[in-house]
Design a protein around this motif. Sequence first.
Motif, PDB file in Angstrom:
ATOM      1  N   PHE A 116      -0.961   1.067   7.460  1.00  8.50           N
ATOM      2  CA  PHE A 116      -0.665  -0.030   7.170  1.00  8.50           C
ATOM      3  C   PHE A 116       0.515  -0.320   8.028  1.00  8.50           C
ATOM      4  O   PHE A 116       1.235  -1.647   7.917  1.00  8.50           O
ATOM      5  CB  PHE A 116      -0.125  -0.190   5.934  1.00  8.50           C
ATOM      6  N   GLU A 117       1.603   0.842   8.571  1.00  7.02           N
ATOM      7  CA  GLU A 117       2.845  -0.223   8.873  1.00  7.02           C
ATOM      8  C   GLU A 117       2.499  -0.195  11.069  1.00  7.02           C
ATOM      9  O   GLU A 117       2.853  -1.348  11.262  1.00  7.02           O
ATOM     10  CB  GLU A 117       3.611   1.101   9.043  1.00  7.02           C
ATOM     11  N   ALA A 118       1.502   0.507  10.712  1.00  4.77           N
ATOM     12  CA  ALA A 118       0.554  -0.289  12.874  1.00  4.77           C
ATOM     13  C   ALA A 118       0.076  -1.460  11.974  1.00  4.77           C
ATOM     14  O   ALA A 118       0.328  -1.975  13.740  1.00  4.77           O
ATOM     15  CB  ALA A 118       0.210   0.902  13.167  1.00  4.77           C
ATOM     16  N   ALA A 119      -0.295  -2.077  11.145  1.00  5.52           N
ATOM     17  CA  ALA A 119      -1.085  -3.395  11.094  1.00  5.52           C
ATOM     18  C   ALA A 119      -0.248  -4.402  11.419  1.00  5.52           C
ATOM     19  O   ALA A 119      -0.261  -5.605  11.941  1.00  5.52           O
ATOM     20  CB  ALA A 119      -1.766  -3.421  10.232  1.00  5.52           C
ATOM     21  N   ALA A 120       0.835  -4.122  10.167  1.00  8.29           N
ATOM     22  CA  ALA A 120       2.426  -4.970  10.464  1.00  8.29           C
ATOM     23  C   ALA A 120       2.961  -5.086  11.635  1.00  8.29           C
ATOM     24  O   ALA A 120       2.947  -6.476  12.661  1.00  8.29           O
ATOM     25  CB  ALA A 120       3.097  -4.207   9.374  1.00  8.29           C
ATOM     26  N   ALA A 121       2.488  -4.310  12.463  1.00  9.88           N
ATOM     27  CA  ALA A 121       3.680  -4.230  13.528  1.00  9.88           C
ATOM     28  C   ALA A 121       2.820  -4.853  14.768  1.00  9.88           C
ATOM     29  O   ALA A 121       3.216  -5.370  15.795  1.00  9.88           O
ATOM     30  CB  ALA A 121       4.276  -2.212  14.380  1.00  9.88           C
ATOM     31  N   LEU A 122       0.986  -4.282  14.878  1.00 14.33           N
ATOM     32  CA  LEU A 122       0.515  -5.730  15.434  1.00 14.33           C
ATOM     33  C   LEU A 122       0.498  -7.049  15.314  1.00 14.33           C
ATOM     34  O   LEU A 122      -0.004  -7.862  16.171  1.00 14.33           O
ATOM     35  CB  LEU A 122      -0.386  -4.979  15.163  1.00 14.33           C
ATOM     36  N   CYS A 123       0.958  -6.993  14.310  1.00 14.30           N
ATOM     37  CA  CYS A 123       0.843  -8.808  13.833  1.00 14.30           C
ATOM     38  C   CYS A 123       2.215  -9.093  14.144  1.00 14.30           C
ATOM     39  O   CYS A 123       2.905 -10.378  13.997  1.00 14.30           O
ATOM     40  CB  CYS A 123       0.531  -8.608  12.503  1.00 14.30           C
ATOM     41  N   GLY A 124       3.315  -8.294  14.425  1.00 18.06           N
ATOM     42  CA  GLY A 124       4.747  -8.840  15.101  1.00 18.06           C
ATOM     43  C   GLY A 124       5.677  -8.591  13.537  1.00 18.06           C
ATOM     44  O   GLY A 124       6.289  -9.655  13.284  1.00 18.06           O
ATOM     45  N   ALA A 125       5.237  -8.468  12.136  1.00 20.00           N
ATOM     46  CA  ALA A 125       5.341  -8.501  11.315  1.00 20.00           C
ATOM     47  C   ALA A 125       5.946  -6.831  10.664  1.00 20.00           C
ATOM     48  O   ALA A 125       5.964  -6.036  11.314  1.00 20.00           O
ATOM     49  CB  ALA A 125       4.450  -8.887  10.165  1.00 20.00           C
ATOM     50  N   ARG A 126       6.894  -6.875   9.594  1.00 22.38           N
ATOM     51  CA  ARG A 126       7.767  -5.728   9.310  1.00 22.38           C
ATOM     52  C   ARG A 126       7.275  -6.070   7.512  1.00 22.38           C
ATOM     53  O   ARG A 126       6.570  -6.709   6.624  1.00 22.38           O
ATOM     54  CB  ARG A 126       8.835  -6.060   8.834  1.00 22.38           C
ATOM     55  N   LEU A 127       6.277  -4.687   7.056  1.00 20.78           N
ATOM     56  CA  LEU A 127       5.817  -3.982   5.476  1.00 20.78           C
ATOM     57  C   LEU A 127       6.950  -4.148   4.310  1.00 20.78           C
ATOM     58  O   LEU A 127       6.852  -5.106   3.347  1.00 20.78           O
ATOM     59  CB  LEU A 127       5.354  -2.529   5.189  1.00 20.78           C
ATOM     60  N   SER A 128       8.526  -4.410   5.379  1.00 18.43           N
ATOM     61  CA  SER A 128       9.710  -4.291   4.050  1.00 18.43           C
ATOM     62  C   SER A 128       9.423  -5.640   3.374  1.00 18.43           C
ATOM     63  O   SER A 128      10.410  -5.974   2.849  1.00 18.43           O
ATOM     64  CB  SER A 128      10.607  -3.915   5.035  1.00 18.43           C
ATOM     65  N   ALA A 129       9.122  -6.832   4.286  1.00 20.08           N
ATOM     66  CA  ALA A 129       9.554  -8.606   4.492  1.00 20.08           C
ATOM     67  C   ALA A 129       8.035  -9.077   3.150  1.00 20.08           C
ATOM     68  O   ALA A 129       8.151 -10.008   3.116  1.00 20.08           O
ATOM     69  CB  ALA A 129       9.262  -9.135   5.785  1.00 20.08           C
ATOM     70  N   GLY A 130       7.498  -8.107   2.894  1.00 15.52           N
ATOM     71  CA  GLY A 130       6.899  -8.478   1.420  1.00 15.52           C
ATOM     72  C   GLY A 130       5.076  -9.017   2.612  1.00 15.52           C
ATOM     73  O   GLY A 130       5.090  -9.388   3.511  1.00 15.52           O
ATOM     74  N   ALA A 131       4.028  -8.073   1.871  1.00 11.00           N
ATOM     75  CA  ALA A 131       2.929  -8.151   2.283  1.00 11.00           C
ATOM     76  C   ALA A 131       1.444  -8.113   1.258  1.00 11.00           C
ATOM     77  O   ALA A 131       2.221  -7.690   0.317  1.00 11.00           O
ATOM     78  CB  ALA A 131       2.875  -7.274   3.699  1.00 11.00           C
ATOM     79  N   TRP A 132       0.227  -9.001   1.594  1.00 13.01           N
ATOM     80  CA  TRP A 132      -0.741  -8.469   0.523  1.00 13.01           C
ATOM     81  C   TRP A 132      -1.395  -7.910   1.459  1.00 13.01           C
ATOM     82  O   TRP A 132      -1.403  -7.892   3.000  1.00 13.01           O
ATOM     83  CB  TRP A 132      -1.644  -9.802   0.479  1.00 13.01           C
ATOM     84  N   MET A 133      -2.214  -6.983   1.159  1.00 16.23           N
ATOM     85  CA  MET A 133      -3.636  -6.672   0.952  1.00 16.23           C
ATOM     86  C   MET A 133      -4.671  -7.337   0.419  1.00 16.23           C
ATOM     87  O   MET A 133      -4.319  -7.039  -0.438  1.00 16.23           O
ATOM     88  CB  MET A 133      -3.354  -4.810   1.226  1.00 16.23           C
ATOM     89  N   VAL A 134      -6.124  -7.338   1.276  1.00 16.50           N
ATOM     90  CA  VAL A 134      -7.402  -8.270   0.335  1.00 16.50           C
ATOM     91  C   VAL A 134      -8.112  -6.778   0.695  1.00 16.50           C
ATOM     92  O   VAL A 134      -8.572  -6.594   1.645  1.00 16.50           O
ATOM     93  CB  VAL A 134      -7.582  -9.598   0.807  1.00 16.50           C
ATOM     94  N   GLY A 135      -8.885  -6.896   0.073  1.00 18.25           N
ATOM     95  CA  GLY A 135      -9.252  -5.177   0.663  1.00 18.25           C
ATOM     96  C   GLY A 135     -10.801  -4.935  -1.148  1.00 18.25           C
ATOM     97  O   GLY A 135     -10.720  -5.149  -1.705  1.00 18.25           O
ATOM     98  N   ASP A 136     -12.028  -4.592  -0.460  1.00 15.55           N
ATOM     99  CA  ASP A 136     -13.069  -3.904  -0.966  1.00 15.55           C
ATOM    100  C   ASP A 136     -13.517  -2.339  -1.605  1.00 15.55           C
ATOM    101  O   ASP A 136     -13.911  -1.992  -2.520  1.00 15.55           O
ATOM    102  CB  ASP A 136     -14.606  -4.621  -1.125  1.00 15.55           C
ATOM    103  N   SER A 137     -11.642  -1.671  -1.657  1.00 18.89           N
ATOM    104  CA  SER A 137     -12.065  -0.316  -1.241  1.00 18.89           C
ATOM    105  C   SER A 137     -10.907   0.177  -2.323  1.00 18.89           C
ATOM    106  O   SER A 137      -9.664   0.065  -1.880  1.00 18.89           O
ATOM    107  CB  SER A 137     -11.765   0.473  -0.477  1.00 18.89           C
ATOM    108  N   PRO A 138     -11.289   0.902  -3.823  1.00 18.93           N
ATOM    109  CA  PRO A 138     -10.192   1.098  -4.791  1.00 18.93           C
ATOM    110  C   PRO A 138      -9.298   2.180  -3.411  1.00 18.93           C
ATOM    111  O   PRO A 138      -8.196   1.893  -3.989  1.00 18.93           O
ATOM    112  CB  PRO A 138     -10.898   1.630  -5.651  1.00 18.93           C
TER     113      PRO A 138
END
Length: 213
Positions: free
Chosen positions: A143-165
């Motif tokens: 998740f941290e890498a995903a945010a970084a690849l977007c030029g963002a930080r998880l600590s700034a707030g984020a949503w995750m949408v997915g089908d796997s619990p």
Amino acid sequence: MLALFDLDNTLIDRSGGLENWARGFVRSRRLGEAAESVICERLRDRAYPADFVHLREVLGLSDGPGDLWREYVDGVARSARCFPGVREGLEALRDEGWTLGVATNGAGDIQRAKLAATGLGPLFHGICVSGEIGARKPAYAHFEAAAALCGARLSAGAWMVGDSPETDMEGARVAGLRTAWVAGGRAWTDGLPEPDVVVSGALEAIGVMRAAV
Ligand SMILES: [Mg+2]
């Protein structure tokens, strides 16, 4: 605000695409009826090149495993379909200033081929594929890498949408994200903390996120 999306069975109909491909493949090799379910069972959750070493053996195929993998990547990418309305929903989020990312487990070539074939790729600021970064959901590092690849930080707030619990929702919850579960008619997994919202599909999740800002 950052929104991360799982790919398979969240943005695109992976199950339907796999069944289509398996049906065509079985026909092309004149394999018996049982072969289709053998293939779908083996590849149901995830497919890697090593799965085709196994399938080649149990199905008695003469093709090389590398050739089979490439045939699978091309075929599944061709039959990949984005769920109705999802593209427009993502475009609306982008227009409103959201940062969009893909957070997916899998091999880089197949995941990127599906994003390219469906035309979804350019809508995202960053695409994080576990096979390329060496960290799978539910690991925090993914998740941290995903945010970084977007030029963002998880600590700034984020949503995750997915089908796997387990991988999407629990991984994201532990990483501090808000969670939208694409239920697809299934019941929640016993013993896991519940997601923030339960939705019928990614399009509904997008509506919830837009309303929550
Ligand atoms: Mg999925």
